[in-house]
Design a protein around this motif. Structure first.
Motif, PDB file in Angstrom:
ATOM      1  N   ARG A 190       7.713   1.768  -1.416  1.00  0.00           N
ATOM      2  CA  ARG A 190       6.659   2.231  -0.245  1.00  0.00           C
ATOM      3  C   ARG A 190       5.569   3.162  -1.105  1.00  0.00           C
ATOM      4  O   ARG A 190       4.604   3.536  -0.282  1.00  0.00           O
ATOM      5  CB  ARG A 190       7.496   3.107   0.834  1.00  0.00           C
ATOM      6  N   MET A 191       5.845   3.429  -2.254  1.00  0.00           N
ATOM      7  CA  MET A 191       5.172   4.467  -2.906  1.00  0.00           C
ATOM      8  C   MET A 191       4.855   3.789  -4.399  1.00  0.00           C
ATOM      9  O   MET A 191       5.428   3.365  -4.928  1.00  0.00           O
ATOM     10  CB  MET A 191       5.631   5.839  -2.888  1.00  0.00           C
ATOM     11  N   CYS A 192       3.342   4.511  -4.631  1.00  0.00           N
ATOM     12  CA  CYS A 192       3.101   4.185  -6.144  1.00  0.00           C
ATOM     13  C   CYS A 192       3.681   5.259  -7.015  1.00  0.00           C
ATOM     14  O   CYS A 192       4.435   6.080  -6.574  1.00  0.00           O
ATOM     15  CB  CYS A 192       1.583   4.246  -6.278  1.00  0.00           C
ATOM     16  N   GLU A 193       3.760   4.916  -8.175  1.00  0.00           N
ATOM     17  CA  GLU A 193       4.473   5.602  -9.332  1.00  0.00           C
ATOM     18  C   GLU A 193       4.156   7.027  -9.118  1.00  0.00           C
ATOM     19  O   GLU A 193       4.903   8.021  -9.155  1.00  0.00           O
ATOM     20  CB  GLU A 193       4.308   5.196 -10.538  1.00  0.00           C
ATOM     21  N   ARG A 194       2.879   7.455  -9.175  1.00  0.00           N
ATOM     22  CA  ARG A 194       2.267   8.749  -9.126  1.00  0.00           C
ATOM     23  C   ARG A 194       2.701   9.677  -7.860  1.00  0.00           C
ATOM     24  O   ARG A 194       3.495  10.670  -7.978  1.00  0.00           O
ATOM     25  CB  ARG A 194       0.725   8.710  -8.999  1.00  0.00           C
ATOM     26  N   CYS A 195       2.470   8.951  -6.761  1.00  0.00           N
ATOM     27  CA  CYS A 195       2.953   9.640  -5.414  1.00  0.00           C
ATOM     28  C   CYS A 195       4.589   9.717  -5.459  1.00  0.00           C
ATOM     29  O   CYS A 195       5.018  10.932  -4.778  1.00  0.00           O
ATOM     30  CB  CYS A 195       2.433   8.951  -4.219  1.00  0.00           C
ATOM     31  N   GLU A 196       5.175   8.798  -5.801  1.00  0.00           N
ATOM     32  CA  GLU A 196       6.785   8.960  -5.988  1.00  0.00           C
ATOM     33  C   GLU A 196       7.270  10.281  -6.663  1.00  0.00           C
ATOM     34  O   GLU A 196       8.065  10.928  -6.263  1.00  0.00           O
ATOM     35  CB  GLU A 196       7.411   7.653  -6.408  1.00  0.00           C
ATOM     36  N   HIS A 227       0.911  -1.336  -0.007  1.00  0.00           N
ATOM     37  CA  HIS A 227       0.050  -0.194  -0.220  1.00  0.00           C
ATOM     38  C   HIS A 227       0.946   1.356   0.005  1.00  0.00           C
ATOM     39  O   HIS A 227       1.946   1.306   0.837  1.00  0.00           O
ATOM     40  CB  HIS A 227      -0.959   0.102   1.127  1.00  0.00           C
ATOM     41  N   CYS A 228       0.661   2.322  -0.728  1.00  0.00           N
ATOM     42  CA  CYS A 228       1.527   3.502  -0.931  1.00  0.00           C
ATOM     43  C   CYS A 228       1.170   4.339   0.399  1.00  0.00           C
ATOM     44  O   CYS A 228       0.174   4.390   1.056  1.00  0.00           O
ATOM     45  CB  CYS A 228       0.813   4.201  -2.270  1.00  0.00           C
ATOM     46  N   LEU A 229       2.174   4.631   0.649  1.00  0.00           N
ATOM     47  CA  LEU A 229       2.384   5.417   1.928  1.00  0.00           C
ATOM     48  C   LEU A 229       1.838   6.912   1.743  1.00  0.00           C
ATOM     49  O   LEU A 229       0.883   7.486   2.559  1.00  0.00           O
ATOM     50  CB  LEU A 229       3.822   6.017   2.294  1.00  0.00           C
ATOM     51  N   GLY A 230       1.695   7.360   0.514  1.00  0.00           N
ATOM     52  CA  GLY A 230       1.084   8.706  -0.038  1.00  0.00           C
ATOM     53  C   GLY A 230      -0.574   8.672   0.081  1.00  0.00           C
ATOM     54  O   GLY A 230      -1.178   9.081   0.708  1.00  0.00           O
ATOM     55  N   CYS A 231      -0.855   7.825  -1.046  1.00  0.00           N
ATOM     56  CA  CYS A 231      -2.488   7.727  -1.343  1.00  0.00           C
ATOM     57  C   CYS A 231      -3.194   6.483  -0.686  1.00  0.00           C
ATOM     58  O   CYS A 231      -4.180   6.491  -0.819  1.00  0.00           O
ATOM     59  CB  CYS A 231      -2.508   7.587  -2.917  1.00  0.00           C
ATOM     60  N   LYS A 232      -2.413   5.553  -0.158  1.00  0.00           N
ATOM     61  CA  LYS A 232      -2.766   4.193   0.476  1.00  0.00           C
ATOM     62  C   LYS A 232      -3.498   3.478  -0.445  1.00  0.00           C
ATOM     63  O   LYS A 232      -4.131   2.409  -0.030  1.00  0.00           O
ATOM     64  CB  LYS A 232      -3.898   4.736   1.648  1.00  0.00           C
ATOM     65  N   GLN A 233      -3.442   3.693  -1.767  1.00  0.00           N
ATOM     66  CA  GLN A 233      -3.793   2.519  -2.769  1.00  0.00           C
ATOM     67  C   GLN A 233      -2.924   1.619  -2.792  1.00  0.00           C
ATOM     68  O   GLN A 233      -1.624   1.830  -2.385  1.00  0.00           O
ATOM     69  CB  GLN A 233      -3.956   3.269  -4.018  1.00  0.00           C
ATOM     70  N   GLN A 234      -3.185   0.667  -3.495  1.00  0.00           N
ATOM     71  CA  GLN A 234      -2.349  -0.697  -3.983  1.00  0.00           C
ATOM     72  C   GLN A 234      -1.284  -0.152  -4.762  1.00  0.00           C
ATOM     73  O   GLN A 234      -1.720   0.645  -5.662  1.00  0.00           O
ATOM     74  CB  GLN A 234      -3.172  -1.836  -4.415  1.00  0.00           C
TER      75      GLN A 234
END
Length: 115
Positions: free
Chosen positions: A92-98, A72-79
């Motif tokens: 720890r982060m999805c591509e968008r949040c990273e 789960h992304c630390l930023g948006c909490k999505q998978q």
């Protein structure tokens, strides 16, 4: 399709086993690492006094897996996308949040303003 918790546990432990062998000549038995007998407590004991950022990240990934927050992304909490986790289980982060995070933390000529 998401990988099972057991599959991801084995994947993280395999990365850990490989890193320990390559960098410290420590042979963690493959059978122990592949089964559910290996605990977070044993991992703590094994890694004691090792100052290695990648081992720290693998340990944190193992903790997140045990807590149920792994993937789960630390930023948006999505998978986080399965292929990203498959390439790097410490992610720890999805591509968008990273991308957003990296833009915000860049320092431009000593200022903390986003670039």
């Amino acid at each position: 399709m998401r990988k099972s918790r057991r599959h991801m546990r084995r994947f993280i432990l395999d990365k850990l086993r490989t890193h320990l062998q390559e960098h410290y000549s420590i042979n963690l038995q493959e059978s122990l690492a592949s089964e559910d007998r290996f605990s977070l407590h044993q991992l703590d004991a094994l890694l004691a006094f090792k100052s290695d950022p990648y081992l720290d990240e693998l340990h944190a990934a193992f903790e997140r897996l045990e807590e149920g927050t792994f993937g789960h992304c630390l930023g948006c909490k999505q998978q986080i996308a399965t292929e990203l986790i498959g390439a790097d289980p410490t992610r720890r982060m999805c591509e968008r949040c990273e991308q957003v995070y990296s833009r915000v933390v860049r320092v431009h000529e000593g200022s903390l303003l986003p670039v």
